[in-house]
Design a protein around this motif. Structure first.
Motif, short mmCIF file in Angstrom:
data_model
loop_
_atom_site.label_atom_id
_atom_site.label_comp_id
_atom_site.label_asym_id
_atom_site.label_seq_id
_atom_site.Cartn_x
_atom_site.Cartn_y
_atom_site.Cartn_z
N ALA A 168 0.83 -1.24 -0.06
CA ALA A 168 0.09 -0.08 0.01
C ALA A 168 0.89 1.30 0.01
N ILE A 169 2.04 1.30 0.83
CA ILE A 169 2.65 2.40 0.85
C ILE A 169 3.61 2.54 -0.20
N SER A 170 3.96 1.66 -1.25
CA SER A 170 4.73 1.67 -2.30
C SER A 170 3.81 2.25 -3.37
N THR A 171 2.71 1.69 -3.19
CA THR A 171 1.69 1.99 -4.47
C THR A 171 1.27 3.54 -4.31
N VAL A 172 1.26 4.05 -3.03
CA VAL A 172 0.69 5.44 -2.93
C VAL A 172 1.94 6.22 -2.80
N GLY A 173 2.96 5.98 -2.70
CA GLY A 173 4.23 6.68 -2.40
C GLY A 173 4.56 7.87 -3.27
N VAL A 174 4.73 7.20 -4.64
CA VAL A 174 4.86 8.29 -5.56
C VAL A 174 3.85 9.26 -5.80
N LEU A 175 2.61 8.62 -5.73
CA LEU A 175 1.66 9.36 -6.22
C LEU A 175 1.20 10.39 -5.10
N ALA A 176 1.47 9.98 -3.86
CA ALA A 176 0.96 11.05 -2.96
C ALA A 176 2.24 12.07 -2.97
N SER A 177 3.14 11.85 -3.18
CA SER A 177 4.27 13.07 -3.21
C SER A 177 3.85 14.05 -4.49
N LEU A 178 3.49 13.27 -5.67
CA LEU A 178 3.12 14.29 -6.95
C LEU A 178 1.92 15.04 -6.45
N TYR A 179 0.98 14.61 -5.78
CA TYR A 179 -0.25 15.21 -5.40
C TYR A 179 -0.05 16.31 -4.35
N ALA A 180 0.97 15.98 -3.47
CA ALA A 180 1.51 17.12 -2.39
C ALA A 180 2.11 18.13 -3.26
N GLY A 181 2.92 17.92 -4.39
CA GLY A 181 3.28 18.91 -5.00
C GLY A 181 2.60 19.61 -5.62
N LEU A 252 -5.29 5.90 1.70
CA LEU A 252 -4.02 6.76 2.39
C LEU A 252 -3.62 7.77 1.35
N LEU A 253 -4.13 7.72 0.11
CA LEU A 253 -3.65 8.82 -0.90
C LEU A 253 -3.61 10.24 -0.21
N VAL A 254 -4.93 10.91 0.03
CA VAL A 254 -4.84 12.49 0.45
C VAL A 254 -4.32 12.45 1.88
N PRO A 255 -4.53 11.59 3.00
CA PRO A 255 -3.76 11.77 4.03
C PRO A 255 -2.23 11.74 4.06
N SER A 256 -1.67 10.97 3.16
CA SER A 256 -0.15 10.87 2.82
C SER A 256 0.27 12.29 2.30
N ALA A 257 -0.50 12.65 1.24
CA ALA A 257 -0.27 13.75 0.54
C ALA A 257 -0.15 15.07 1.44
N LYS A 258 -1.14 15.19 2.32
CA LYS A 258 -1.05 16.11 3.44
C LYS A 258 0.26 16.12 4.18
#
Length: 267
Positions: A168-181, A252-258
């Protein structure tokens, strides 16, 4: 939906399909007794996955840049959710294709032992006999294998749970960082670099807990200290955990991005 995003969805599907099928390589290695050769042949599929991954990043970056210029970065959220959904579809597809892949890959390993050359093996795969072997290898998942998911006896629950979290972390890691950007365009470079930290955590889980356990279990089967049935059940549960992990990634996408955005501000 932009053409670049559609290509990213296709590439994501290919990457995660191969990732889910990777677990069947150990089953083939156990069945054929040629674990090293099985991994060597699987490198062909891994090469396809890595090539797709290298193309995926610049396509996604271009879409993000264009969206930020338009002033609506929040609109990218649905695109990220579609990408994660494609990982779910790919993982489910991989789970159902595992019986077929095990047979096809087993024959590929045997053929490699004869030809002793990857190029010759590829040519054999596209030959008339190779295509006929593929057709005869198409297999539906057995009901008894699916029914095994109802029983939790002799299943490494902690390993399955850790693998689910790591995936789950590896799936969302890059996407969450891109969305945070996207949410903080001025810090998007910092946010994107933090993806390495996020993925590093999942990598630690994989290399310290999960991979050693599966390798140890593989050796136990070869030595006769563990039955192939128990080994297959473990792999089935681990692959099932991958599917759950992709669903968890949506949450986890949105919380991780925040969180990534907050850390980027503190740095």
């Amino acid at each position: 939906m932009p053409n670049q995003v559609i290509i990213v969805l296709i590439l994501t599907f290919v990457i995660y399909l191969i990732s889910s099928l990777a677990y069947s390589v150990r089953i083939v290695g156990v069945k054929t007794g040629r674990i090293a050769i099985a991994f060597a042949v699987f490198n062909i599929f891994a090469l396809i996955s890595r090539t797709a991954n290298s193309i995926q990043a610049p396509l996604m970056a271009k879409t993000i840049e264009n969206t930020i210029k338009m002033g609506n970065p929040e609109n990218l959220l649905y695109i990220f959710r579609w990408i994660i959904f494609s990982t779910t579809v790919a993982t489910i597809t991989g789970a159902f294709l595992m019986p077929t892949f095990i047979k096809v890959f087993g024959k590929a390993v045997e053929a490699f032992s004869i030809h002793r050359s990857i190029p010759r093996l590829v040519l054999h795969a596209f030959s008339k006999s190779g295509i006929e072997q593929f057709k005869s290898s198409v297999t539906k998942p057995k009901r008894e294998n699916i029914a095994q998911l109802k029983s939790l006896t002799m299943i490494p629950k902690k390993i399955v749970l850790l693998n689910t979290i790591a995936f789950a972390i590896s799936t969302v890691g890059v996407l969450a960082s891109l969305y945070a950007g996207c949410l903080n365009p001025d810090l998007r470079t910092t946010c994107s670099t933090l993806s390495a930290v996020v993925n590093g955590f999942s990598t630690i889980l994989m290399f310290i807990f999960i991979d050693p356990y599966i390798s140890m279990l593989t050796d136990d089967v070869i030595r006769g200290e563990c039955t192939e049935l128990q080994f297959h059940r473990c792999i089935i549960f681990i692959v099932g955990g991958l599917i759950v992990g992709t669903v968890l990634a949506q949450i986890l996408l949105v919380p991780s991005a925040k969180v990534i955005s907050f850390i980027a501000k503190l740095i």
